[in-house]
Scaffold this motif. Structure first.
Motif, PDB file in Angstrom:
ATOM      1  N   VAL A  24      87.001  -0.954 -14.939  1.00 47.65           N
ATOM      2  CA  VAL A  24      86.862  -1.792 -16.133  1.00 47.65           C
ATOM      3  C   VAL A  24      85.613  -1.405 -16.921  1.00 47.65           C
ATOM      4  CG1 VAL A  24      86.430  -4.148 -16.941  1.00 47.65           C
ATOM      5  CG2 VAL A  24      88.181  -3.727 -15.212  1.00 47.65           C
ATOM      6  N   LEU A  28      85.638  -0.115 -20.657  1.00 49.16           N
ATOM      7  CA  LEU A  28      84.847  -0.835 -21.660  1.00 49.16           C
ATOM      8  C   LEU A  28      83.935   0.127 -22.422  1.00 49.16           C
ATOM      9  CD1 LEU A  28      83.705  -3.369 -23.030  1.00 49.16           C
ATOM     10  CD2 LEU A  28      82.172  -3.633 -21.057  1.00 49.16           C
ATOM     11  N   LYS A 178      86.738  -7.948 -19.524  1.00 46.51           N
ATOM     12  CA  LYS A 178      88.084  -7.789 -20.073  1.00 46.51           C
ATOM     13  C   LYS A 178      88.276  -8.578 -21.369  1.00 46.51           C
ATOM     14  CE  LYS A 178      90.668  -6.586 -15.883  1.00 46.51           C
ATOM     15  NZ  LYS A 178      91.750  -6.991 -14.954  1.00 46.51           N
ATOM     16  N   TYR A 183      86.797  -3.371 -24.410  1.00 48.42           N
ATOM     17  CA  TYR A 183      87.837  -3.238 -23.389  1.00 48.42           C
ATOM     18  C   TYR A 183      89.215  -3.427 -24.007  1.00 48.42           C
ATOM     19  CZ  TYR A 183      90.673  -4.112 -19.261  1.00 48.42           C
ATOM     20  OH  TYR A 183      91.666  -4.055 -18.309  1.00 48.42           O
TER      21      TYR A 183
END
Length: 238
Positions: A24, A28, A178, A183
């Motif tokens: 993640v 991002l 998120k 992201y």
């Protein structure tokens, strides 16, 4: 080592979240860099015709000198700035020191130099690198995860003290990342990005001509993404 089944599950859950956090974070960073690239082209269009809009646009998306309390802003040279000022206690816990020494003893490059299987060498090098950084940063939960993988004995009560709380921390951090624009931008199909951004900026009150949008699309299509920096590569523990 023999752990209770429920404790094995906690460590495996932490390990999955550890991997997901890295994924993640990379998405991002990549998404933010690409979003900044697109935003910068829109900003240049504003600068030519709408000076006041440009000032508002710049403060909204690129930060300013008064944004020191922002933990994630975009600087003038289009870099992501993180403002983590957490201070750590330099006193190392004895159990962590002992566990660290055992992990390093097994995974040190001098110990793995004679191994002829490349993927095992890489795996142990990753273990060693993570152990060193985790010990120095007092991320002791990672030492427990590594000890579990390497079948090194440790006090099972450490799972309650370190692994369980960190699972909750990672879940919150992943969920928070998120929800960030960078992201979400990463997961928008490439062909839809410019139109999506145009619609988003228009809803926020910024004005562009169709000619401006066409020029941004042309510029965006010319962008070539370079290789990811070494420090951003995903560390695989498997």
């Amino acid at each position: 080592m023999q752990l209770k089944t429920k404790n094995k599950v906690f460590i495996l859950k932490y390990k999955i979240l550890f991997e997901e956090q890295i994924l993640v974070k990379n998405e991002l960073e990549e998404g933010t860099a690409d979003l900044v690239y697109h935003l910068d082209h829109f900003r240049k269009k504003l600068k030519k015709s709408k000076p006041i809009q440009d000032e508002i646009f710049s403060k909204m998306f690129f930060g300013n000198n008064e944004s020191e309390n922002n933990c994630e802003i975009i600087s003038k040279n289009n870099q992501i700035i993180s403002c983590d000022k957490t201070l750590k206690d330099n006193t190392k816990l004895q159990w962590a020191k002992k566990l660290y020494k055992k992990i390093v003893y097994i995974t040190h490059p001098d110990k793995t130099a004679s191994i002829k299987i490349p993927f095992i060498v890489e795996k142990f090098n990753n273990y060693y690198t993570l152990a060193v950084s985790s010990y120095n940063n007092e991320d002791y939960h990672n030492l427990i995860m590594l000890a579990f993988d390497l079948e090194i004995e440790f006090d099972e009560n450490l799972i309650d003290s370190y692994i369980k709380p960190q699972i909750q921390t990672l879940e919150k951090e992943i969920s928070s990342k998120k929800h960030l624009l960078g992201y979400q931008w990463h997961h928008i199909p490439e062909d839809n990005k410019v139109v999506t951004l145009e619609n988003y900026l228009t809803r926020m009150g910024f004005i562009f001509t169709k000619d401006d949008v066409v020029k941004v699309i042309r510029k965006a299509k010319k962008r070539k993404v370079g290789p990811r920096p070494v420090k951003s590569r995903r560390m695989k523990l498997k």
